[in-house]
Design an enzyme around this catalytic site. Structure first.
Site, short mmCIF file in Angstrom:
data_model
loop_
_atom_site.label_atom_id
_atom_site.label_comp_id
_atom_site.label_asym_id
_atom_site.label_seq_id
_atom_site.Cartn_x
_atom_site.Cartn_y
_atom_site.Cartn_z
N GLU A 318 0.83 -1.21 0.00
CA GLU A 318 0.00 0.00 0.00
C GLU A 318 0.87 1.26 0.00
O GLU A 318 0.70 2.15 -0.84
CB GLU A 318 -0.91 -0.02 1.23
CG GLU A 318 -1.76 1.23 1.38
CD GLU A 318 -2.51 1.26 2.70
OE1 GLU A 318 -3.43 2.10 2.82
OE2 GLU A 318 -2.18 0.48 3.61
N HIS A 319 1.77 1.37 0.96
CA HIS A 319 2.69 2.51 1.04
C HIS A 319 4.10 2.02 0.74
O HIS A 319 4.54 1.02 1.32
CB HIS A 319 2.70 3.13 2.45
CG HIS A 319 1.36 3.50 2.97
ND1 HIS A 319 0.65 2.70 3.85
CD2 HIS A 319 0.60 4.60 2.76
CE1 HIS A 319 -0.50 3.29 4.15
NE2 HIS A 319 -0.55 4.44 3.51
#
Length: 435
Positions: A318-319
């Site tokens: 995600e990040h």
């Protein structure tokens, strides 16, 4: 060659957890479908110990809650929200309606039309996620959504003033103090006191993410945004303290938040492992971060930057925090992720809270096929066609007739033939292709 200095729980165990969540969510959504407000009230009482006369806040209740927010906090909320609005507006301005005459007499176009109603879920049972209101509510407002419903769980038994303020300032038309599956289910399915929406957006825990997955099709969703994931891609241009801080800064989100270091430096890998242990002795959220790191943390050592890139794209986190001597190379070459955070001066918390990009991002490898929430998610691109001359109607009709007969669709062909007869004044028998 890829080596694991630290591995996460086996994938089979994670799938067992997913199966338990799936069954629980299915039962709860069926209950909301059958019993509406009664089920929602019982679920809120059970999970949040909260069952007011009305879950929807009145305007006077909203005003009272907003008056409890300090002037400094209100200023900070407005600043962060303005950054999100600014970037969302730039994105919206990039999306143009188009109309073009593709050949004489044939006009094609598309219009970008806002989704007509959206339910924005803002997590807040454990940590009041003020920023999530900017990401969903304010972005939907920039898109021009005419009905924005916002829901957030009670925080310590009552509405959180800062979250409610962010929802109201963001442009929510209806605000409900309601959490979890019951909030997502009520917004999507509808109850006696809540009209259903066309789309559900916003992050949440594994149960919220699964509820959105099961409701997809009945309503639209932004993406599968479950427990937070973070990855740090680093080489020896940075130190272990920076890497450990960025990993634990996201691991504190929940007990099942993957945090992964990918590096080509064994020294940095080992130093980071040591630094994480040191920070976990002083981090106030160490109980959550420790469990998350123990069960879902990984340190992966690679031989080259190309191998680091391959591993990162496979995980599709995600990040992704990139801190190397070639950050722009990763920007140019990475293909599967939620959002990139480039350079040691940047960090995921900036993106989560204030910098302006949206923090609702794909998890569980969804970054392979979708990006994060943005203003475009609230817009539907609809095409239209116009044929405005007899000559165009005849020419297009002749091609259409023959192509329909090629596939065996006689009724389709006759739609074209009738126009060739009328506008081209040709006699084509029923069931015969135009010559």
């Amino acid at each position: 060659m890829v080596r694991y200095l630290k591995s996460a729980r086996p994938e089979a165990e994670r799938k067992q957890d997913d199966a338990k969540v799936r069954g629980a969510v299915e039962a709860i959504l069926e209950d909301i479908e059958m019993r509406g407000d009664t089920a929602v009230r019982e679920l809120s009482a059970k999970f949040d110990n909260y069952a007011p006369t009305s879950f929807r806040l009145s305007e006077s209740e909203i005003e009272l809650l907003m008056s409890q927010v300090s002037s400094r906090d209100m200023e900070d909320i407005k600043f962060a929200q303005q950054q999100v609005r600014n970037f969302a507006q730039v994105q919206r301005d990039s999306m143009k309606d188009v109309e073009v005459e593709t050949m004489p007499g044939v006009i094609l176009g598309h219009r970008n039309i806002p989704v007509q109603s959206v339910g924005c879920y803002v997590p807040g049972g454990k940590f009041p996620m003020v920023a999530s209101a900017h990401m969903s509510v304010a972005t939907a407002s920039v898109a021009g959504v005419p009905r924005i419903v916002a829901a957030t769980p009670p925080f310590k038994g009552k509405p959180n003033p800062a979250v409610i303020a962010a929802m109201k300032l963001g442009g929510a038309h209806e605000i409900y103090v309601l959490g979890g599956i019951q909030a997502v289910g009520a917004m999507a399915i509808g109850t006696e006191t809540m009209q259903p929406v066309h789309m559900i957006v916003g992050p949440g825990n594994a149960y919220v993410a699964e509820a959105k997955r099961q409701l997809f099709g009945r309503v639209g969703i932004d993406l599968f945004a479950g427990p937070t994931e973070t990855m740090v891609i680093a080489d020896e241009t940075v130190d272990a303290e920076l890497c450990a801080t960025d990993l634990l800064g996201q691991a504190e989100h929940g007990y099942n938040s993957p945090a992964v270091l990918v590096t080509n430096s064994e020294r940095l890998a080992r130093d980071t492992l040591t630094e994480i242990e040191r920070l976990l002795t002083i981090l106030p959220t160490q109980e959550t971060a420790r469990r998350s790191w123990d069960d879902y943390g990984e340190i992966i050592i690679c031989d080259s930057y190309e191998e680091m890139l391959s591993v990162a794209d496979e995980i599709a986190s995600e990040h992704v925090q990139v801190m190397t001597d070639r950050d722009d190379w990763f920007l140019d070459n990475m293909r599967c992720y939620g959002a990139l955070f480039l350079g040691p001066r940047t960090n995921v918390a900036n993106g989560d809270k204030v910098i302006g990009t949206n923090h609702t991002l794909p998890t569980k490898k969804a970054g392979r096929y979708t990006g994060g929430l943005w203003v475009g998610k609230f817009l539907k691109t609809h095409s239209y066609q116009k044929v405005v001359t007899d000559e165009a109607a005849t020419l297009i009709g002749e091609y259409c007739s023959r192509l329909c007969m090629l596939e065996g669709f006689v009724g389709h062909a006759e739609q074209a033939n009738i126009r060739v007869r009328r506008y081209g004044r040709r006699n084509i028998p029923y069931g015969v292709a135009a010559e």
